[in-house]
Design a protein around this motif. Structure first.
Motif, mmCIF file in Angstrom:
data_model
loop_
_atom_site.group_PDB
_atom_site.id
_atom_site.type_symbol
_atom_site.label_atom_id
_atom_site.label_comp_id
_atom_site.label_asym_id
_atom_site.label_seq_id
_atom_site.Cartn_x
_atom_site.Cartn_y
_atom_site.Cartn_z
ATOM 1 N N MET A 33 -8.203 -14.298 37.672
ATOM 2 C CA MET A 33 -9.265 -14.340 36.732
ATOM 3 C C MET A 33 -9.459 -13.121 35.872
ATOM 4 O O MET A 33 -9.709 -13.289 34.745
ATOM 5 C CB MET A 33 -10.706 -14.297 37.666
ATOM 6 N N SER B 119 -7.099 -13.181 33.019
ATOM 7 C CA SER B 119 -7.462 -14.276 32.105
ATOM 8 C C SER B 119 -8.754 -13.675 31.158
ATOM 9 O O SER B 119 -8.540 -13.812 30.065
ATOM 10 C CB SER B 119 -7.949 -15.445 32.845
ATOM 11 N N LEU B 120 -9.593 -13.038 31.952
ATOM 12 C CA LEU B 120 -10.780 -12.382 31.446
ATOM 13 C C LEU B 120 -10.322 -11.328 30.429
ATOM 14 O O LEU B 120 -10.747 -11.434 29.176
ATOM 15 C CB LEU B 120 -11.925 -12.062 32.249
ATOM 16 N N ALA C 172 -8.875 -12.757 27.205
ATOM 17 C CA ALA C 172 -9.607 -13.229 26.381
ATOM 18 C C ALA C 172 -10.310 -12.139 25.453
ATOM 19 O O ALA C 172 -10.718 -12.695 24.350
ATOM 20 C CB ALA C 172 -10.724 -14.237 27.198
ATOM 21 N N ILE C 173 -10.703 -11.195 26.230
ATOM 22 C CA ILE C 173 -11.641 -10.119 25.370
ATOM 23 C C ILE C 173 -10.957 -8.702 24.875
ATOM 24 O O ILE C 173 -11.550 -8.118 24.556
ATOM 25 C CB ILE C 173 -13.005 -9.990 25.998
ATOM 26 N N ARG D 238 -17.862 -5.797 35.776
ATOM 27 C CA ARG D 238 -19.541 -6.350 36.135
ATOM 28 C C ARG D 238 -19.513 -7.891 35.939
ATOM 29 O O ARG D 238 -20.372 -8.592 36.743
ATOM 30 C CB ARG D 238 -20.505 -5.693 34.993
ATOM 31 N N HIS D 239 -18.503 -8.346 34.929
ATOM 32 C CA HIS D 239 -18.816 -9.687 34.546
ATOM 33 C C HIS D 239 -17.671 -10.497 35.183
ATOM 34 O O HIS D 239 -17.487 -11.874 35.093
ATOM 35 C CB HIS D 239 -18.678 -9.951 33.158
ATOM 36 N N LEU D 240 -16.902 -9.980 36.181
ATOM 37 C CA LEU D 240 -15.880 -10.669 36.764
ATOM 38 C C LEU D 240 -16.321 -11.481 37.930
ATOM 39 O O LEU D 240 -16.919 -10.996 38.712
ATOM 40 C CB LEU D 240 -14.697 -9.690 37.005
ATOM 41 N N GLN E 140 -23.708 -14.438 35.056
ATOM 42 C CA GLN E 140 -22.878 -14.016 34.073
ATOM 43 C C GLN E 140 -21.697 -13.350 34.674
ATOM 44 O O GLN E 140 -21.236 -12.140 34.278
ATOM 45 C CB GLN E 140 -24.052 -12.439 33.749
ATOM 46 N N ARG E 141 -21.265 -13.738 35.938
ATOM 47 C CA ARG E 141 -20.088 -13.493 36.376
ATOM 48 C C ARG E 141 -18.891 -14.866 36.099
ATOM 49 O O ARG E 141 -19.422 -15.644 36.569
ATOM 50 C CB ARG E 141 -20.204 -12.993 37.729
ATOM 51 N N LEU E 142 -17.797 -14.291 35.952
ATOM 52 C CA LEU E 142 -16.740 -15.433 35.625
ATOM 53 C C LEU E 142 -16.528 -16.065 36.971
ATOM 54 O O LEU E 142 -16.353 -17.375 37.064
ATOM 55 C CB LEU E 142 -15.546 -14.651 35.115
ATOM 56 N N THR F 56 -12.029 -19.903 30.709
ATOM 57 C CA THR F 56 -12.410 -18.408 30.546
ATOM 58 C C THR F 56 -12.611 -17.964 29.547
ATOM 59 O O THR F 56 -13.379 -17.046 29.118
ATOM 60 C CB THR F 56 -11.045 -17.703 31.312
ATOM 61 N N ARG F 57 -11.904 -18.545 28.522
ATOM 62 C CA ARG F 57 -12.103 -18.254 27.095
ATOM 63 C C ARG F 57 -13.707 -18.616 26.360
ATOM 64 O O ARG F 57 -14.402 -17.675 25.753
ATOM 65 C CB ARG F 57 -11.229 -18.977 26.210
ATOM 66 N N PHE G 134 -16.213 -18.644 28.656
ATOM 67 C CA PHE G 134 -16.905 -17.613 29.228
ATOM 68 C C PHE G 134 -17.080 -16.374 28.612
ATOM 69 O O PHE G 134 -17.847 -15.749 28.284
ATOM 70 C CB PHE G 134 -16.360 -17.454 30.673
ATOM 71 N N ALA G 135 -15.820 -15.999 27.944
ATOM 72 C CA ALA G 135 -15.723 -14.643 27.422
ATOM 73 C C ALA G 135 -16.542 -14.698 26.062
ATOM 74 O O ALA G 135 -17.183 -13.813 25.544
ATOM 75 C CB ALA G 135 -14.368 -14.099 27.092
ATOM 76 N N LEU H 196 -20.415 -14.940 26.671
ATOM 77 C CA LEU H 196 -20.712 -13.639 27.202
ATOM 78 C C LEU H 196 -21.008 -12.568 25.872
ATOM 79 O O LEU H 196 -22.176 -12.038 25.874
ATOM 80 C CB LEU H 196 -19.696 -13.000 28.018
ATOM 81 N N LYS H 197 -20.160 -12.711 24.879
ATOM 82 C CA LYS H 197 -20.218 -12.058 23.880
ATOM 83 C C LYS H 197 -21.530 -12.422 22.765
ATOM 84 O O LYS H 197 -22.405 -11.288 22.478
ATOM 85 C CB LYS H 197 -18.965 -11.928 22.786
ATOM 86 N N GLU I 213 -24.696 -11.205 25.107
ATOM 87 C CA GLU I 213 -24.920 -9.812 24.913
ATOM 88 C C GLU I 213 -25.512 -9.299 23.873
ATOM 89 O O GLU I 213 -26.401 -8.407 23.581
ATOM 90 C CB GLU I 213 -23.749 -9.113 25.205
#
Lengths: 233, 219
Positions: free
Chosen positions: A200, A203-204, A207-208, A231-233, B21-23, B53-54, B56-57, B60-61, B64
């Motif tokens: 995960m 992937s995260l 993605a960012i 923190r967001h994982l 807010q957590r993957l 996952t994309r 979620f990312a 999140l952006k 926030e």
């Protein structure tokens, strides 16, 4: 195969485990590449002979130590990344986890298939990281990231005429960052869940990653981003 | 047709809006939603975790970027955040319908648009759970949730501009939608009369509903 699964296993002294894991990575990568190169010669060999060669190479390629990634490694590694410990043991455990992360994920990146990770070099470079008196906890993960990237721990296999593509540095950076994000995040309950969390994290981070400032002269900002992702994982 | 309650994954001692807010929680909750929706509707889905996952990312952006500073706006932001999630899901489309049940009823929104229904169910369920668990508020879904004409309009508008999905989610949740600038939280807040920002935002046009929303769509 019989020897590997059921035969006696010599106890490897602790100080040799990292170099042995590096050797295993090297041998495994050579076997993988040899198989690829011999693929074109396969039609010239009798089928039984090719099958023996291939199964031998497969065995070498997928040979693994019986060591698992448990709390004895993860706790000091996380402590080191989160600047809660500064010992050589913590640096070694951190390098071990980065090697584990590399082994677990690098084949999913086409550009990194022929790129290797040396746990020994990484551990050596991490031992040189200053203690928190001269480095705040918030930028410890960024310092680890920069140290390992510059240490030569990640590099193309010598002697191989393979194309690695243009994305090696970027993809290796993403992979390394994702391993640090994983070590910064709240731990999972089991080893299987740790592996899942690592997937995960990759992937995260992929993605960012574009949002992370590429300015490596600002470790505070880079470390802040790693912490935020964790923190967001 | 009723929307089944979602069984949520554990979130330990963390408040639900923080866990969301957590993957790891998001992926587990989405998986629960797929099972729930498959059982409820007979639909079958295939999901791409990379795309998820994309989603979620991206969410999140966006989340926030507009997070309110005043804690009194948090409840309203839960609804808005759910709309942002729906927009991200529609943009990336992580799930694909792999089959409908025999004799599927095309006047049932779940069969008319299986992917859209799954995304809406997920967003509404998480929205409702967070409101209930962390803010002690009940979500009262609108009857429009089962109204096929609304879903025609929803699908057409969302395909044209996924931001319009934010307004439709409000509509389904029984809230007043903001149609003109659905993607800007402070506009929604100002229109609802709860805005605490001294600065007016936008050109001040009346919030016209998108094309083909039923006349009674805004309540």
């Amino acid at each position: 195969m019989i020897f590997v699964e059921h035969g006696p296993r010599p106890e490897i002294p602790a100080y040799l485990r990292a170099p042995f894991r590096d050797i295993r990575r090297g041998v495994s990568a050579v076997a993988e590449n040899t198989e690829e190169f011999l693929e074109s010669a396969a039609p010239m060999l009798p089928d039984p002979a090719w099958r023996v060669v291939r199964s031998t190479l497969d065995l070498v390629e997928h040979f693994e130590f019986s060591e698992t990634l448990d709390a004895q490694v993860l706790v000091p590694a996380r402590g080191f990344v989160q600047a809660r410990n500064h010992s050589a043991k913590g640096a070694g455990a951190c390098a071990r986890c980065l090697g584990f992360a590399w082994d677990h994920t690098h084949r999913s990146q086409a550009s990194l298939r022929h790129v290797m990770f040396s746990e020994s070099i990484a551990a050596s470079s991490l031992r040189g990281i200053p203690s928190p008196s001269s480095a705040s906890s918030s930028d410890r993960s960024a310092l680890i990231f920069l140290k390992v990237l510059k240490s030569g721990a990640i590099g193309r296999m010598p002697g191989l005429a393979t194309e690695t593509g243009d994305n090696v540095l970027n993809d290796a950076s993403v992979l390394l960052a994702s391993a640090l994000v994983w070590l910064l995040a709240e731990p999972a309950a089991t080893e299987a869940e740790e592996r899942r969390l690592l997937d995960m994290s990759l992937s995260l981070t992929q993605a960012i990653w574009d949002d992370i400032p590429p300015n490596t002269d600002a470790p505070e900002a880079l470390g802040g981003r790693f912490k935020d992702m964790a923190r967001h994982l | 047709m009723m929307m089944t309650n979602l069984t949520i994954p554990p979130h330990n001692d963390v408040q639900l809006h923080k866990a969301a807010q957590r993957l790891r929680w998001f992926l587990a909750a989405y998986e629960h939603q797929i099972h729930t929706t498959e059982e409820e509707t007979g639909n079958r889905y295939r999901t791409d975790e990379k795309k998820l996952t994309r989603v979620f990312a991206d969410w999140l952006k966006d989340f926030e970027a507009q997070k309110p500073e005043d804690p009194r706006d948090n409840t309203a932001y839960v609804g808005f955040a759910a709309g942002l999630m729906l927009r991200a899901l529609l943009r990336h489309q992580p799930s694909v319908s792999e089959g409908l049940p025999n004799q599927a009823d095309m006047s049932n929104p779940a069969h008319f648009w299986p992917e859209g229904y799954l995304y809406v169910a997920f967003c509404l369920n998480v929205r409702g759970l967070v409101l209930q668990s962390d803010y002690h508020e009940e979500q009262n879904l609108s009857d429009l949730m089962t109204e096929i004409r609304t879903w025609w309009s929803f699908r057409e508008n969302a395909q044209e501009d996924p931001s319009r999905a934010i307004g439709f989610l409000d509509l389904f949740a029984g809230d007043e939608p903001e149609w003109a600038f659905p993607q800007i939280f402070r506009v929604k807040l100002a229109r609802s009369g709860k805005g605490r920002s001294p600065k007016p935002i936008g050109p001040g046009k009346s919030g016209a509903a998108p094309s083909q929303v039923p006349d009674d769509g805004g309540h």
